[in-house]
Scaffold this motif. Structure first.
Motif: not given
Ligand code: ADP
Ligand code: ASP
Ligand code: MG
Length: 430
Positions: A35, A122-123, A126-127
């Motif tokens: 990530q 974070r969102t 996560d996507e």
């Protein structure tokens, strides 16, 4: 594969080609399964150009508006970088410091990060996005104004996000192959350091090695975030900055710990000026009055020297160094309090430079100080101020003498490499 934070400095994204090159590198990290959160600085010398522009409009621009202006530089690069990544077929979203949750105090131009709430990052991760964050900026907790973290502050943004997101590593990509034993722009024979402890890096950064910002190293040490400083122009391993020695795998001997060097390196700094308060009454409370005035003006000072009092006059001189950018403010503040403090006059000298020798081995090697002064004297360099800590010795000299002095000290302590010359891939050194 965990989360990595990568920071790209201005010289790495100086033009469209640079942005495209960096985008490829970021996509590689994503393809390797990480990530990826990217912190980006303003393109090339954009920040300096914006400062020049502001000074043409107003000699002392208000902090709030100055920060509004300067943060525009990072907005440009973050958006372009996200576009370049999308163009390579990967998802990316850019965020301002405020959107990324970088919360600061309200001291404009040199705000401190007090909290990081990276919910939107974070969102985005996560996507499946690569998150691009504008470095060097935040939003003040109380007034909700846009702030900047001081020159070079994108390094701090990167480490603060790495800590808040529990990253594996914070990679700082720049225009040299790592941290060297001296600035490779000045010392061609400087050597790359494989591993350096937080403490030594803190001293080098505080003494002017702008490859990493002091506050960034402080932050990394507090949260124990390993930093890997490396070039965005080469694929080479760079310098690891961490609390634990680097473990290198060698074919013959298996795992080997890299030793802490006796001398880590030589740093220099020509961004400071010297103020001398002349004719201060030699009595208790005078130094307190002077430095209270300076601290009330929110100016950070570096070295202080009080000259031997001239017994016949009962007066003494006090000199201190401070960032040139704060010189005007300091002089104004002292002049305003002249009657209260009671001194004759002020002298301002911005043609000075500082040279520092840093190394954990100084604690136990008493000869280091003498060798340092000998090297300066052999190079014909006159010393104006001296200050020391457990693992550092610094002197102030004429600005014109600095480069020669750095090379002389580097050589005298046996730090010159006898093989490759240090490569500087980009940047203007501004
Ligand atoms: P960036 O734009 O990537 O933030 P900076 O200009 O802030 O880059 O920092 C990189 C520069 O730091 C190098 O080009 C080099 O001239 C300078 N520098 C000073 N001291 C050192 C050192 N000890 N090791 C490496 N670089 C150094
Ligand atoms: N762009 C800002 C500066 O030039 C911040 C940074 O590069 O880290 O100081
Ligand atoms: Mg920098």
């Amino acid at each position: 594969m965990g989360l990595v934070v990568q920071k790209y400095g201005g010289s790495s994204v100086a033009d469209a080609e640079g942005i495209k090159r960096v985008a490829k590198r970021i996509v590689e990290a994503k393809k390797n399964g990480h990530q990826v959160v990217v912190v980006v600085s303003a393109m090339g010398d954009t920040t300096d150009e914006l400062i020049d522009l502001a000074e043409q409009v107003s000699p002392m621009p208000a902090g709030r508006e100055f920060d509004m202006l300067l943060t525009a530089g990072e907005r440009i690069s973050m958006a372009l970088l996200a576009m370049a990544i999308k163009n390579l077929g990967h998802e990316a979203q850019s965020f301002t410091g405020s959107q990324a949750g970088v919360i600061t105090d309200s001291v404009h131009n040199k705000a401190r990060i007090i909290d990081v709430t990276p919910g939107r990052i974070r969102t985005a991760l996560d996507e499946g996005n690569i998150a691009i964050v504008a470095g060097f900026q935040g939003v003040s907790q109380d007034k909700k104004d846009i702030t900047t973290l001081g020159r070079g502050g994108s390094d701090t943004t990167a480490v603060a996000l790495a800590a808040a997101l529990d990253a594996e590593v914070c990679e700082i990509y720049t225009d040299v192959d790592g941290v060297f034993t001296a600035d490779p722009r000045v010392v061609k024979k400087a050597q790359k350091i494989d591993w350096i402890a937080f403490e030594d890096m803190l001293e080098l950064a505080a003494s002017g090695s702008k490859v990493l910002l002091h506050r960034c190293v402080e932050y990394a040490r507090r949260y124990n975030i390993p930093i890997h400083v490396r070039s965005s122009f080469s694929g080479l391993q760079g310098t690891w900055v961490s609390s634990e020695p680097l473990v290198q795998k060698t074919q013959q001997q298996g795992d080997q710990k890299v030793e802490q060097a006796i001398i880590s390196g030589v740093a220099h700094d020509t961004s400071e000026a010297k103020v001398t308060v002349v004719g201060v009454p030699d009595k208790p409370g005078e130094a307190a009055a002077i430095f209270r005035t300076i601290s009330d003006a929110e100016i950070n000072i570096d070295m202080i020297v009080q000259n031997v009092s001239a017994a016949s006059t009962g007066l003494t001189d006090i000199s201190f160094t401070l960032p040139k950018a704060e010189g005007r403010k300091a002089i104004d503040a002292l002049e305003k309090n002249k009657a209260g403090i009671g001194f004759d006059s002020l002298r301002y000298d911005d043609q000075i430079g500082k040279i520092s020798l840093v190394g954990a081995g100084m604690k136990t090697n008493p000869g280091v100080t003498a060798d340092f002064f000998q090297a300066l004297s052999d190079a014909g360099v006159n010393i104006e101020l001296i200050s020391t800590s457990e693992i550092r010795i610094s002197v102030v000299t004429r600005a014109d003498d600095v480069n020669e002095a750095v090379r002389a000290v580097h050589s005298a302590f046996g730090l010159d490499s006898d093989s490759d010359e240090a490569v500087v891939y980009g940047g203007t050194g501004r």
